[in-house]
Design a protein around this motif. Sequence first.
Motif, PDB file in Angstrom:
ATOM      1  N   GLY B  73      19.466  50.679   1.739  1.00  0.00           N
ATOM      2  CA  GLY B  73      18.439  51.714   1.763  1.00  0.00           C
ATOM      3  C   GLY B  73      17.457  51.610   0.622  1.00  0.00           C
ATOM      4  O   GLY B  73      17.009  52.628   0.074  1.00  0.00           O
ATOM      5  N   LYS B  74      17.108  50.393   0.245  1.00  0.00           N
ATOM      6  CA  LYS B  74      16.180  50.208  -0.880  1.00  0.00           C
ATOM      7  C   LYS B  74      15.581  48.795  -0.831  1.00  0.00           C
ATOM      8  O   LYS B  74      16.137  47.899  -0.185  1.00  0.00           O
ATOM      9  CB  LYS B  74      16.917  50.409  -2.199  1.00  0.00           C
ATOM     10  N   PRO B  75      14.491  48.610  -1.535  1.00  0.00           N
ATOM     11  CA  PRO B  75      13.960  47.251  -1.631  1.00  0.00           C
ATOM     12  C   PRO B  75      14.796  46.441  -2.627  1.00  0.00           C
ATOM     13  O   PRO B  75      15.219  46.974  -3.658  1.00  0.00           O
ATOM     14  CB  PRO B  75      12.536  47.463  -2.153  1.00  0.00           C
ATOM     15  N   VAL B  76      15.039  45.194  -2.293  1.00  0.00           N
ATOM     16  CA  VAL B  76      15.804  44.330  -3.211  1.00  0.00           C
ATOM     17  C   VAL B  76      15.023  43.035  -3.431  1.00  0.00           C
ATOM     18  O   VAL B  76      14.161  42.680  -2.638  1.00  0.00           O
ATOM     19  CB  VAL B  76      17.205  43.994  -2.643  1.00  0.00           C
ATOM     20  N   LEU B  77      15.354  42.355  -4.521  1.00  0.00           N
ATOM     21  CA  LEU B  77      14.650  41.104  -4.838  1.00  0.00           C
ATOM     22  C   LEU B  77      14.853  40.092  -3.723  1.00  0.00           C
ATOM     23  O   LEU B  77      15.952  39.965  -3.185  1.00  0.00           O
ATOM     24  CB  LEU B  77      15.183  40.526  -6.149  1.00  0.00           C
ATOM     25  N   GLU B  78      13.795  39.348  -3.384  1.00  0.00           N
ATOM     26  CA  GLU B  78      13.889  38.339  -2.332  1.00  0.00           C
ATOM     27  C   GLU B  78      13.472  36.961  -2.846  1.00  0.00           C
ATOM     28  O   GLU B  78      14.233  36.019  -2.758  1.00  0.00           O
ATOM     29  CB  GLU B  78      12.988  38.756  -1.158  1.00  0.00           C
ATOM     30  N   LEU B  79      12.284  36.872  -3.414  1.00  0.00           N
ATOM     31  CA  LEU B  79      11.820  35.561  -3.891  1.00  0.00           C
ATOM     32  C   LEU B  79      12.155  35.371  -5.368  1.00  0.00           C
ATOM     33  O   LEU B  79      11.764  34.372  -5.974  1.00  0.00           O
ATOM     34  CB  LEU B  79      10.319  35.409  -3.651  1.00  0.00           C
ATOM     35  N   ALA B  80      12.811  36.339  -5.953  1.00  0.00           N
ATOM     36  CA  ALA B  80      13.257  36.208  -7.346  1.00  0.00           C
ATOM     37  C   ALA B  80      14.753  36.502  -7.408  1.00  0.00           C
ATOM     38  O   ALA B  80      15.282  37.240  -6.577  1.00  0.00           O
ATOM     39  CB  ALA B  80      12.497  37.191  -8.226  1.00  0.00           C
ATOM     40  N   LYS B  81      15.405  35.881  -8.382  1.00  0.00           N
ATOM     41  CA  LYS B  81      16.852  36.099  -8.518  1.00  0.00           C
ATOM     42  C   LYS B  81      17.137  37.208  -9.516  1.00  0.00           C
ATOM     43  O   LYS B  81      18.201  37.816  -9.512  1.00  0.00           O
ATOM     44  CB  LYS B  81      17.521  34.807  -9.000  1.00  0.00           C
ATOM     45  N   GLU B  82      16.167  37.445 -10.399  1.00  0.00           N
ATOM     46  CA  GLU B  82      16.420  38.396 -11.478  1.00  0.00           C
ATOM     47  C   GLU B  82      15.102  39.029 -11.930  1.00  0.00           C
ATOM     48  O   GLU B  82      14.049  38.381 -11.884  1.00  0.00           O
ATOM     49  CB  GLU B  82      17.047  37.625 -12.647  1.00  0.00           C
ATOM     50  N   ASP B  83      15.182  40.294 -12.333  1.00  0.00           N
ATOM     51  CA  ASP B  83      14.004  40.990 -12.863  1.00  0.00           C
ATOM     52  C   ASP B  83      14.414  41.620 -14.196  1.00  0.00           C
ATOM     53  O   ASP B  83      15.235  42.543 -14.223  1.00  0.00           O
ATOM     54  CB  ASP B  83      13.552  42.070 -11.864  1.00  0.00           C
ATOM     55  N   VAL B  91       6.782  46.004 -18.233  1.00  0.00           N
ATOM     56  CA  VAL B  91       6.731  44.538 -18.101  1.00  0.00           C
ATOM     57  C   VAL B  91       7.974  44.048 -17.342  1.00  0.00           C
ATOM     58  O   VAL B  91       9.102  44.344 -17.723  1.00  0.00           O
ATOM     59  CB  VAL B  91       6.635  43.846 -19.473  1.00  0.00           C
ATOM     60  N   HIS B  92       7.709  43.316 -16.270  1.00  0.00           N
ATOM     61  CA  HIS B  92       8.811  42.755 -15.468  1.00  0.00           C
ATOM     62  C   HIS B  92       8.733  41.231 -15.529  1.00  0.00           C
ATOM     63  O   HIS B  92       7.681  40.659 -15.230  1.00  0.00           O
ATOM     64  CB  HIS B  92       8.701  43.206 -14.014  1.00  0.00           C
ATOM     65  N   THR B  93       9.835  40.615 -15.927  1.00  0.00           N
ATOM     66  CA  THR B  93       9.864  39.150 -15.951  1.00  0.00           C
ATOM     67  C   THR B  93      10.790  38.683 -14.824  1.00  0.00           C
ATOM     68  O   THR B  93      11.987  38.951 -14.843  1.00  0.00           O
ATOM     69  CB  THR B  93      10.352  38.642 -17.317  1.00  0.00           C
ATOM     70  N   PHE B  94      10.191  38.043 -13.849  1.00  0.00           N
ATOM     71  CA  PHE B  94      10.950  37.616 -12.674  1.00  0.00           C
ATOM     72  C   PHE B  94      11.398  36.167 -12.819  1.00  0.00           C
ATOM     73  O   PHE B  94      10.573  35.287 -13.107  1.00  0.00           O
ATOM     74  CB  PHE B  94      10.079  37.733 -11.414  1.00  0.00           C
ATOM     75  N   LYS B  95      12.688  35.947 -12.626  1.00  0.00           N
ATOM     76  CA  LYS B  95      13.195  34.566 -12.512  1.00  0.00           C
ATOM     77  C   LYS B  95      13.137  34.238 -11.025  1.00  0.00           C
ATOM     78  O   LYS B  95      13.899  34.785 -10.216  1.00  0.00           O
ATOM     79  CB  LYS B  95      14.646  34.471 -13.016  1.00  0.00           C
ATOM     80  N   LEU B  96      12.210  33.371 -10.661  1.00  0.00           N
ATOM     81  CA  LEU B  96      11.968  33.115  -9.235  1.00  0.00           C
ATOM     82  C   LEU B  96      12.990  32.150  -8.643  1.00  0.00           C
ATOM     83  O   LEU B  96      13.612  31.360  -9.367  1.00  0.00           O
ATOM     84  CB  LEU B  96      10.561  32.523  -9.057  1.00  0.00           C
ATOM     85  N   ARG B  97      13.114  32.207  -7.349  1.00  0.00           N
ATOM     86  CA  ARG B  97      13.950  31.239  -6.629  1.00  0.00           C
ATOM     87  C   ARG B  97      13.391  29.841  -6.818  1.00  0.00           C
ATOM     88  O   ARG B  97      12.174  29.658  -6.770  1.00  0.00           O
ATOM     89  CB  ARG B  97      13.898  31.535  -5.121  1.00  0.00           C
ATOM     90  N   LYS B 155       2.067  33.188 -15.750  1.00  0.00           N
ATOM     91  CA  LYS B 155       3.080  32.182 -15.415  1.00  0.00           C
ATOM     92  C   LYS B 155       3.736  31.706 -16.711  1.00  0.00           C
ATOM     93  O   LYS B 155       3.047  31.185 -17.595  1.00  0.00           O
ATOM     94  CB  LYS B 155       2.402  31.011 -14.700  1.00  0.00           C
ATOM     95  N   ILE B 156       5.036  31.908 -16.811  1.00  0.00           N
ATOM     96  CA  ILE B 156       5.758  31.414 -17.991  1.00  0.00           C
ATOM     97  C   ILE B 156       6.115  29.945 -17.750  1.00  0.00           C
ATOM     98  O   ILE B 156       5.855  29.085 -18.576  1.00  0.00           O
ATOM     99  CB  ILE B 156       7.055  32.233 -18.254  1.00  0.00           C
ATOM    100  N   ASP B 157       6.705  29.684 -16.611  1.00  0.00           N
ATOM    101  CA  ASP B 157       6.885  28.300 -16.140  1.00  0.00           C
ATOM    102  C   ASP B 157       6.880  28.368 -14.612  1.00  0.00           C
ATOM    103  O   ASP B 157       6.630  29.435 -14.041  1.00  0.00           O
ATOM    104  CB  ASP B 157       8.172  27.658 -16.692  1.00  0.00           C
ATOM    105  N   ASP B 158       7.151  27.257 -13.948  1.00  0.00           N
ATOM    106  CA  ASP B 158       7.049  27.216 -12.484  1.00  0.00           C
ATOM    107  C   ASP B 158       7.879  28.303 -11.798  1.00  0.00           C
ATOM    108  O   ASP B 158       7.520  28.782 -10.731  1.00  0.00           O
ATOM    109  CB  ASP B 158       7.491  25.842 -11.962  1.00  0.00           C
ATOM    110  N   PHE B 159       9.007  28.664 -12.437  1.00  0.00           N
ATOM    111  CA  PHE B 159       9.900  29.623 -11.785  1.00  0.00           C
ATOM    112  C   PHE B 159      10.128  30.883 -12.619  1.00  0.00           C
ATOM    113  O   PHE B 159      11.130  31.567 -12.444  1.00  0.00           O
ATOM    114  CB  PHE B 159      11.223  28.930 -11.421  1.00  0.00           C
ATOM    115  N   THR B 160       9.196  31.177 -13.487  1.00  0.00           N
ATOM    116  CA  THR B 160       9.258  32.423 -14.256  1.00  0.00           C
ATOM    117  C   THR B 160       7.876  33.068 -14.245  1.00  0.00           C
ATOM    118  O   THR B 160       6.884  32.421 -14.592  1.00  0.00           O
ATOM    119  CB  THR B 160       9.706  32.172 -15.716  1.00  0.00           C
ATOM    120  N   LEU B 161       7.864  34.327 -13.827  1.00  0.00           N
ATOM    121  CA  LEU B 161       6.592  35.048 -13.710  1.00  0.00           C
ATOM    122  C   LEU B 161       6.686  36.364 -14.451  1.00  0.00           C
ATOM    123  O   LEU B 161       7.636  37.129 -14.265  1.00  0.00           O
ATOM    124  CB  LEU B 161       6.304  35.320 -12.221  1.00  0.00           C
TER     125      LEU B 161
END
Lengths: 307, 529
Positions: B73-83, B91-97, B155-161
């Motif tokens: 019953g909520k939105p969950v991360l999809e293209l990121a593994k961690e926020d 400030v949200h730092t996403f570790k992307l898939r 963009k921090i790196d290719d998989f960090t936003l």
Amino acid sequence: MLSFLIRRLLQTIPTVLAVVMLVFVLFSVVPGSIASTMSDDVDPQVELRLKQQLGLNDPVYARFGKYIAKLATGDFGTSFRTREPVTTMIAKRAWPTLQLIFASMAFAVLLGVPLGFVAALRPGGFVDSAAMFAAVSGLSIAKFWLGLVLMYLFALKLGWLPSFGYGDGGLKYLLLPAVTLGVSPMALLARTTRAAVLEIMTADFVRTARSKGMSETRVVKWHVMRNALVIILTTMGLQFGALMGQAVVVEKLFSWPGIGSLLVDSVLQRDIPAVQGSILVVVLAFLAINLLIDVLYGVIDPRIRYA
Amino acid sequence: MMFRMLAIVAGLGLALAGPAEAQTPRKGGTIRMTAPYGSSFTSLDIHTTQRAQDEIYAKALHRSLYIWNSAEGKPVLELAKEDVVSGGGLVHTFKLRDDAYFHNGRKMTADDIIWSFNRIMDGTKAYPGARFVRIIEGAAAVEKGQAKEISGLKKIDDFTLEMKLTEKVDPGFYFFTALTSIYPADEGAKESFIQHPIGLGPFKLVEHVPGSRIVLERWDRFYKPGKPYADKLIVSIMGEAAARDVAFRNKEIDTSVLGPAQYVAYQADPDLKGTLVEVAEVFTRYMGMNPAFKPFADKRVRQAINYAIDTDLIISKLVKGKAYRATSWLPLTSPAYDKTMKPYPYDPAKAKQLLAEAGYPNGFEFEWTTSQNESWGLPIVSAVIPMLDKVGIKAKVKQVETAVLAEVVRTGDYQAFIYSQQSGPDPLAALKCFHSATPQPACNYMNFKNADFDKILDEAGQADDDAKRTQLLQKANALLYEEAPVWFFNYNKAVMAVQPWLHGIQKNPTELTHQNAEELWVDDTSPAK
């Protein structure tokens, strides 16, 4: 013949221009804009820029001038909705609509004309009464309801045909929508044929042919049928135009991907270039069919001259 | 942050989700869904269209940063593994898939997300997803043409936003719909992309027959192991309820959304009753009243309207029970829904008394703008008119098309209107539509202004404690009920018939037809095989 064709083609230009202008003006004054159909939370500045980009802030006459100039080069514009060229959108939808209309007309002619002939040859008899009852019913019946009944019967109960969809464009997908659309022109053709044949049967040249000892089969084949065909062709020409207008109901009901449903969707979403393009194509098709019918008159009845 | 709120949503979601699937999902087969909302798909560029119809196929073709999880019953991360949240919640730092591949075989990186969000903020295009991306710092400047790139995205790196927000909100509620789908930066700009979209979703495009259907097939490099289950997904456009009914009974389609009449028929049919899936969607149906129209400026008049209408009768007789009675703005599936609240009772005498107190003992006349919609349009208006007439209020109907109604509502060119508006899933965003800082064209359609309401809502927005935040949101919702800027009609009950061989249907309150297609599977009794 050639001069007739050229003259008729030139005559279509003002008709087309009038239709284009009417549609253009109409959609310039009706409320609602593409911006409101795109987003219910659009920034007013963004809406202004979008309208600027689409040229919607220019005066109507300026927009119309630009549109006509583009049209002259065969460019129908770009859809506000899909961002595709309108010609591409119409091209994708034209074939399914043509399939549907020609199949409906084939059904109408193949059933309606013989029915009318048979009814007229035995006026007042059982066949005549039954045929005319069927014709009146066919004219009165709502297409939406008829389509549902056919779906229920041939898809759900008998399992012979799919109830909806275009599939691979094959005959089994085409049958139900074509019959739904074709019942009304079939009924009209049956009535028109009957009336025409009855009238011709009492004409002087038929009486003369009979008095000269010509067999009834030859009378019907050489005199009645040939003369009735002119009237039948006229009805067919008018019905082609009507079918284009009525196709939308059938296309929507059967998920058939034609121009009719494109037109309705475009109107609802204020996609003006797509609306204009769709209407223009329908009008051109209608004019082309009428021209074809005029040409066929001369082929069937040499007494008709292209003066 | 927001833990308690999410826990409540999770509880609601689990309660709604029903019994878990006991069978092992079968690989293969074809799923045949329907797009029931009338017209063709607007576009294969899902950034350009906010219609529920279009998101049906887009959920299979595309992916966004988050996804709606109906079980939780909520939105969950999809293209990121961690926020990782910092900067006071901004400030949200996403570790992307690093295993998400576009349908052209290229791996998704942070550049694709930045490119997609910048595209959505193109101020010359009016992309509907802009209202979500606007929450990122610097996005509004791009929209206004004052900047070329969103400053709050780094963009921090290719998989960090890194994403810096302008408000302390849960970004999940903003980036889960297909409106914020991530496109491949290199392909998305090409003109051909509109005809041949490339996404990150579990299915890739095979065929689009405009006005008829979309055919998608399994994307073998989808990042969720073993998913999707089905080989093929067909979404057919079927706007006519009666035609859907025949096709569903004929086993030609696997899902069919039901209208009120069919709902009654299916409930009464023992063979079909078991196919029904119901959910309270996050849409509130209401009659909006313009405070600039003198009688409606008085709270007592607005309350009188609520007392004068026998809402339960309309829901049971006209809507055939396919709705839940509204008790205020926030719907049943909202995490801040207050189940202790009771709706306005039907009390014409009280309505008359309030009208007299407000200076309208003989009632008044107003113009009511409506569309033809069967669930929240002309049929409802027609039923309400005699009820209002009983207390002396005369309503004149002004019927317009839905597209025109949308414009009328945004511009405030009405005395009253009837409409359906999204009222979730984020309760804060839903209530913000009534904040005086929210412009009328945004979503404050009744131009509601109340300093007390603003104060409570601002406090809720700043609250770190989830319990306190929920309490404040409920308080704001209760104040709205008291102020009655609208006639609180109903919350939509979405009903879908689902064939017994189709499994994995999610009770998605944000829109029941929006299914995460990778979860669906068909068993071997499906006639489509």
